[in-house]
Design a protein around this motif. Structure first.
Motif, PDB file in Angstrom:
ATOM      1  N   GLU A   1       7.912  -8.548  -5.026  1.00 60.10           N
ATOM      2  CA  GLU A   1       7.082  -7.601  -4.280  1.00 60.10           C
ATOM      3  C   GLU A   1       5.624  -7.633  -4.744  1.00 60.10           C
ATOM      4  O   GLU A   1       4.819  -6.788  -4.335  1.00 60.10           O
ATOM      5  N   ALA A   2       5.274  -8.594  -5.596  1.00 62.01           N
ATOM      6  CA  ALA A   2       3.945  -8.614  -6.213  1.00 62.01           C
ATOM      7  C   ALA A   2       2.823  -8.642  -5.175  1.00 62.01           C
ATOM      8  O   ALA A   2       1.806  -7.945  -5.321  1.00 62.01           O
ATOM      9  N   GLU A   3       2.978  -9.437  -4.130  1.00 60.93           N
ATOM     10  CA  GLU A   3       1.924  -9.536  -3.120  1.00 60.93           C
ATOM     11  C   GLU A   3       1.761  -8.219  -2.379  1.00 60.93           C
ATOM     12  O   GLU A   3       0.627  -7.751  -2.157  1.00 60.93           O
ATOM     13  N   ASN A   4       2.883  -7.605  -1.988  1.00 59.65           N
ATOM     14  CA  ASN A   4       2.818  -6.315  -1.298  1.00 59.65           C
ATOM     15  C   ASN A   4       2.200  -5.253  -2.196  1.00 59.65           C
ATOM     16  O   ASN A   4       1.414  -4.412  -1.733  1.00 59.65           O
ATOM     17  N   LEU A   5       2.538  -5.307  -3.477  1.00 63.39           N
ATOM     18  CA  LEU A   5       2.004  -4.346  -4.433  1.00 63.39           C
ATOM     19  C   LEU A   5       0.490  -4.498  -4.562  1.00 63.39           C
ATOM     20  O   LEU A   5      -0.252  -3.511  -4.562  1.00 63.39           O
ATOM     21  N   ALA A   6       0.031  -5.744  -4.641  1.00 63.03           N
ATOM     22  CA  ALA A   6      -1.409  -6.005  -4.744  1.00 63.03           C
ATOM     23  C   ALA A   6      -2.137  -5.519  -3.486  1.00 63.03           C
ATOM     24  O   ALA A   6      -3.231  -4.944  -3.571  1.00 63.03           O
ATOM     25  N   GLN A   7      -1.543  -5.737  -2.318  1.00 61.37           N
ATOM     26  CA  GLN A   7      -2.151  -5.287  -1.065  1.00 61.37           C
ATOM     27  C   GLN A   7      -2.229  -3.763  -1.006  1.00 61.37           C
ATOM     28  O   GLN A   7      -3.217  -3.195  -0.522  1.00 61.37           O
ATOM     29  N   LEU A   8      -1.189  -3.109  -1.518  1.00 57.40           N
ATOM     30  CA  LEU A   8      -1.171  -1.652  -1.516  1.00 57.40           C
ATOM     31  C   LEU A   8      -2.255  -1.094  -2.431  1.00 57.40           C
ATOM     32  O   LEU A   8      -2.976  -0.154  -2.060  1.00 57.40           O
ATOM     33  N   LEU A   9      -2.408  -1.673  -3.612  1.00 63.67           N
ATOM     34  CA  LEU A   9      -3.455  -1.221  -4.523  1.00 63.67           C
ATOM     35  C   LEU A   9      -4.839  -1.452  -3.919  1.00 63.67           C
ATOM     36  O   LEU A   9      -5.751  -0.629  -4.098  1.00 63.67           O
ATOM     37  N   ALA A  10      -5.001  -2.556  -3.202  1.00 57.01           N
ATOM     38  CA  ALA A  10      -6.271  -2.813  -2.525  1.00 57.01           C
ATOM     39  C   ALA A  10      -6.517  -1.769  -1.435  1.00 57.01           C
ATOM     40  O   ALA A  10      -7.646  -1.293  -1.252  1.00 57.01           O
ATOM     41  N   TRP A  11      -5.471  -1.400  -0.723  1.00 56.18           N
ATOM     42  CA  TRP A  11      -5.586  -0.427   0.373  1.00 56.18           C
ATOM     43  C   TRP A  11      -6.068   0.931  -0.131  1.00 56.18           C
ATOM     44  O   TRP A  11      -6.870   1.594   0.516  1.00 56.18           O
ATOM     45  N   VAL A  12      -5.596   1.338  -1.301  1.00 53.16           N
ATOM     46  CA  VAL A  12      -6.037   2.621  -1.866  1.00 53.16           C
ATOM     47  C   VAL A  12      -7.276   2.467  -2.741  1.00 53.16           C
ATOM     48  O   VAL A  12      -7.743   3.416  -3.372  1.00 53.16           O
ATOM     49  N   GLY A  13      -7.830   1.249  -2.809  1.00 55.14           N
ATOM     50  CA  GLY A  13      -9.073   1.021  -3.527  1.00 55.14           C
ATOM     51  C   GLY A  13      -8.930   0.954  -5.029  1.00 55.14           C
ATOM     52  O   GLY A  13      -9.873   1.265  -5.768  1.00 55.14           O
ATOM     53  N   LEU A  14      -7.782   0.500  -5.514  1.00 50.36           N
ATOM     54  CA  LEU A  14      -7.538   0.469  -6.957  1.00 50.36           C
ATOM     55  C   LEU A  14      -7.366  -0.941  -7.528  1.00 50.36           C
ATOM     56  O   LEU A  14      -6.956  -1.078  -8.685  1.00 50.36           O
TER      57      LEU A  14
END
Length: 225
Positions: free
Chosen positions: A113-126
């Motif tokens: 899930e690493a890619e999805n996790l990275a995208q999610l952190l980018a989405w919330v600006g973190l």
């Protein structure tokens, strides 16, 4: 998605909620407002099965909360993301690891899930803070991390308990925009807040139903908000 019918909850002899009837339809957006101590957090806990109503019924995703086994409740909670008011994290783990905890607890492959996790952190600006520890974050960063953790499992419902209570107005607007975007993706959203300014700002962006909790009962708020 979540339905309460004449639900009540008491702490000892003190009735916090009385005859609460409420339906959170798929894709709806609700605010729950009311004075401190009115029972907003208690109502949210009924909505994700952390508490069981003393009277009436609570249905979570079509199932009576009283009939759910421990395993069944765990599966239901995977579909209900909760942003807690206190934003508790494990301080020895990075923000990425903290956000990924629900994946690990549910037995999913975190590395996959690493890619999805990275995208999610980018989405919330973190993204720039992905390897930071929780004590190193500002209040707004902690709230965005809490939101990311709440939605990492792809829930159908997001419940947020005073998500903007400890941040400034600019960050409140940023968090609100994220929640509105989730709603536009089809997620059901319920935000407990006493911030009427936040509610007014949201109503300019999304069709939101405003509920007022007072005296242990929930009523539809007037158009003056």
């Amino acid at each position: 998605m979540i339905e309460l019918h004449k639900a009540g909850y008491s702490y000892g002899q003190d009735a916090i909620l009385r005859d609460v009837s409420l339906q959170l339809a798929p894709g709806s957006f609700h605010f729950l407002t009311g004075p401190s101590g009115a029972g907003k957090s208690t109502l949210l806990k009924l909505c994700y099965g952390d508490l069981l109503a003393n009277t009436g019924t609570v249905k979570l995703l079509g199932q009576d909360a009283r009939d759910l086994s421990r395993d069944a409740l765990a599966k239901v909670r995977q579909r209900i993301g909760v942003v807690h008011q206190d934003c508790q994290f494990l301080d020895h783990l990075s923000i990425t690891q903290n956000v990924a905890l629900p994946l690990a607890v549910s037995g999913r492959d975190v590395e996959a899930e690493a890619e999805n996790l990275a995208q999610l952190l980018a989405w919330v600006g973190l993204s720039p803070r992905a390897h930071a520890l929780p004590p190193e974050l500002s209040g707004g960063e902690r709230q965005r991390a809490a939101l990311a953790r709440a939605i990492i499992m792809g829930p159908d419902v997001i419940l947020a308990d005073e998500p903007t209570g400890n941040v400034d107005w600019e960050m409140s607007q940023r968090l609100l925009s994220l929640l509105v975007e989730l709603n536009k993706m089809g997620k059901t959203v319920l935000i407990a807040t006493h911030d009427l300014g936040l509610i007014r700002a949201a109503k300019a962006q999304v069709s939101a139903r405003v509920l007022r909790l007072a005296g242990g009962s929930v009523q539809l708020a007037g158009a003056d908000l």
